[in-house]
Design an enzyme around this catalytic site. Structure first.
Site, PDB file in Angstrom:
ATOM      1  N   HIS A  77       0.823  -1.205   0.000  1.00 29.78           N
ATOM      2  CA  HIS A  77       0.000   0.000   0.000  1.00 29.78           C
ATOM      3  C   HIS A  77       0.860   1.259   0.000  1.00 29.78           C
ATOM      4  CE1 HIS A  77      -4.131   1.383   0.223  1.00 29.78           C
ATOM      5  NE2 HIS A  77      -3.757   2.351   1.030  1.00 29.78           N
ATOM      6  N   ASP A 141      -6.691   4.184   9.336  1.00 25.82           N
ATOM      7  CA  ASP A 141      -8.049   4.316   8.795  1.00 25.82           C
ATOM      8  C   ASP A 141      -8.419   3.141   7.901  1.00 25.82           C
ATOM      9  OD1 ASP A 141      -8.735   6.713  10.039  1.00 25.82           O
ATOM     10  OD2 ASP A 141      -7.822   7.925   8.475  1.00 25.82           O
ATOM     11  N   GLU A 260     -10.801  12.992  14.023  1.00 22.80           N
ATOM     12  CA  GLU A 260     -10.063  13.431  12.843  1.00 22.80           C
ATOM     13  C   GLU A 260     -10.772  14.640  12.255  1.00 22.80           C
ATOM     14  OE1 GLU A 260      -7.874   9.400  11.090  1.00 22.80           O
ATOM     15  OE2 GLU A 260      -9.369  10.431   9.873  1.00 22.80           O
TER      16      GLU A 260
END
Length: 499
Positions: A77, A141, A260
């Site tokens: 990723h 997340d 957030e």
């Protein structure tokens, strides 16, 4: 250009040969990552059938006059080729799932921890822990990332202000060093390796096991009652937005469970799916007037014991906050659905053939003392005014530095509170260069303005820049590299010691 076996100045040991793949499809897969910007072909991809296989591969490379480099690849990723090894060997860590035969995650309910293979993904750890009424404390997340991958960086999300990054919630590691040695380490045992590896960008060893701290889930009585009250508050003024965030993360014992912030920019595609359809016109009207809105996102967890008081707790949290009156929106969702909310967005992007677009992400830590300058110079004067065509999300939220362990390799600004600012944009056709130029412009603005940001999930272009990034930690970082990976085999895609 990758070498073929016939061009190699060595022969593979028989123990390794059958586990190396060189076919074009495998090499092509290993020469890209989520960023889809950097493409570097390895010599081979290694499919280990045991931990010992990885150790043998590293030791074999060390035995050569000119060793080949080695990169551990989990979910890849990364966005700048960090999981690649040009003309080296990429280790397919997910293959260890077959070796472990379902034992990659072992939860100790008595001791409140889980022993987790470095190749395991966080969503599977969540499921395993919840079976015992437990949960990890700190998340990213996106939960479809490997434990070894996030621990090599830091691992941050909306719980970081409360529990620190994921690296602050590790009791013990098993690491295969750049010498090929398998070492068990912790804060009290082989502590130099332990601290170096956590946030160490894969430079000192490959994580094969992590002992992750767990806490009690909000209830053990009925897991179906484990819920999250999920809120979004709309702000027009940045100082009110940042001030309220900083106030909320300072509430010891009474803070939200997650916090957030992100931006709404007046450009397509505008995602208002969280909000009730009847409210879309008035949100759009504010956005048309201002061009940019700031969204404070928070969650409070509750269960069958606390559901009667959660509304009162949320009301107390919101008391005195300066969001736009009547622009408070909330949902009640399960705890797991809240933590695992990103895959819904992923499915939408995949259905639109947008998941595999280039992702020129830019993530950084910004000192609290300069966050207003960052808002004006970056968010308003660059992002808003340039209004480039892209799909993505811009996150901005504060973190308490006292939740980090400065002995670890990860680097943060030297202030009690700093902000994570992440511009997570996906390029549409022919716009990659524009977005990359914009990222460079942002970094240049920060440099010219004296805003001492620290990049996160990003790589620098020269060793001089890496030295500046690590600052006082650079000398120790070099020493640990010489100690645990003296021939500089590991994680070449970070380009720390290769330039």
């Amino acid at each position: 250009m990758a070498l073929s076996d016939g061009q190699l100045p060595w022969q593979w040991p028989k123990e390794l040969e059958g586990k190396l793949r060189h076919d074009p499809e495998t090499l092509s897969l290993a020469s890209t990552d989520y960023g889809n910007i950097v493409h570097e072909k390895p010599l081979a991809v290694f499919y280990p059938s045991s931990i010992a296989d990885i150790s043998l591969l590293i030791k074999f490379s060390n035995s050569l006059p000119t060793p080949f480099t080695i990169a551990a690849r989990g979910q890849a990723h990364s966005v700048d080729g960090q999981a690649m090894a040009l003309n080296g060997v990429v280790v397919n860590m997910t293959e260890l799932n077959n070796y472990r035969n379902g034992s990659g995650i072992v939860v100790s309910e008595k001791e409140n921890y889980a022993d987790v293979g470095g190749e395991q993904i966080w969503i599977d750890l969540l499921h395993a822990a919840l079976q015992h009424g437990l949960t990890p404390l700190s998340w990213t997340d996106y939960l479809y990332l490997t434990v070894g991958g996030t621990l090599s960086n830091a691992g941050i999300s909306g719980q970081t202000f409360l529990f620190g990054p994921q690296i602050s919630n590790v009791h013990e590691l098993d690491v295969i060093t750049g010498k090929g040695d398998l070492v068990t380490c912790s804060a009290g045992n082989n502590s130099e390796l332990f601290n170096a590896v956590l946030g160490g960008l894969g430079q000192f060893g490959i994580i094969t096991r992590a002992r992750i701290a767990l806490g009690p889930a909000p209830t053990r009585a009925n897991m179906n009652w484990l819920q999250a009250k999920w809120l979004r508050l709309v702000y027009r003024d940045f100082s009110a937005f940042s001030g309220d965030q900083e106030q909320l993360i300072s509430l010891n014992g009474k803070s939200p469970d997650y916090l957030e912030g992100h931006l709404l920019l007046n450009k397509p595609p505008l995602d208002l799916s969280f909000y009730p359809p009847p409210d879309h016109p008035r949100i759009s009207s504010l956005l048309t007037q201002d061009g940019i809105l700031y969204i404070l996102e928070l969650a409070k967890y509750y269960d069958n014991h606390s559901h009667t008081i959660v509304d009162k707790e949320v009301e107390e949290l919101l008391s005195g906050l300066k969001f736009v009156p009547t622009f408070k929106f909330e949902r009640d969702v399960s705890y797991e659905d809240f933590l695992n909310r990103v895959p819904n967005e992923e499915r939408a992007l995949r259905s639109q053939a947008r998941w595999d677009l280039p992702h020129p992400w830019l993530s950084m830590f910004v000192p609290k003392s300069r966050i207003s300058d960052f808002d004006q110079g970056v968010l308003k004067d660059i992002l808003l005014k340039q209004n480039l065509t892209a799909q993505g999300l811009e996150l901005i939220f504060p973190i308490n530095r006292n939740k980090w362990d400065d002995r670890m390799s990860a680097v943060t600004p030297d202030e009690d509170v700093f902000y994570a600012a992440s511009l997570l944009q996906s390029s549409v056709i022919d716009h990659l260069e524009d977005l990359e130029n914009q990222n460079n412009q942002i970094l240049q603005f920060c440099k010219d303005s004296g805003i001492q940001v620290k990049l996160y999930l990003h790589k620098y272009k020269s060793q001089e820049e890496w030295m500046e990034h690590f600052g006082p930690k650079w000398k120790k970082f070099q020493q640990m590299k010489a100690e645990f990976d003296p021939r500089k085999l590991l994680s070449p895609g970070q380009e720390i010691f290769t330039n």
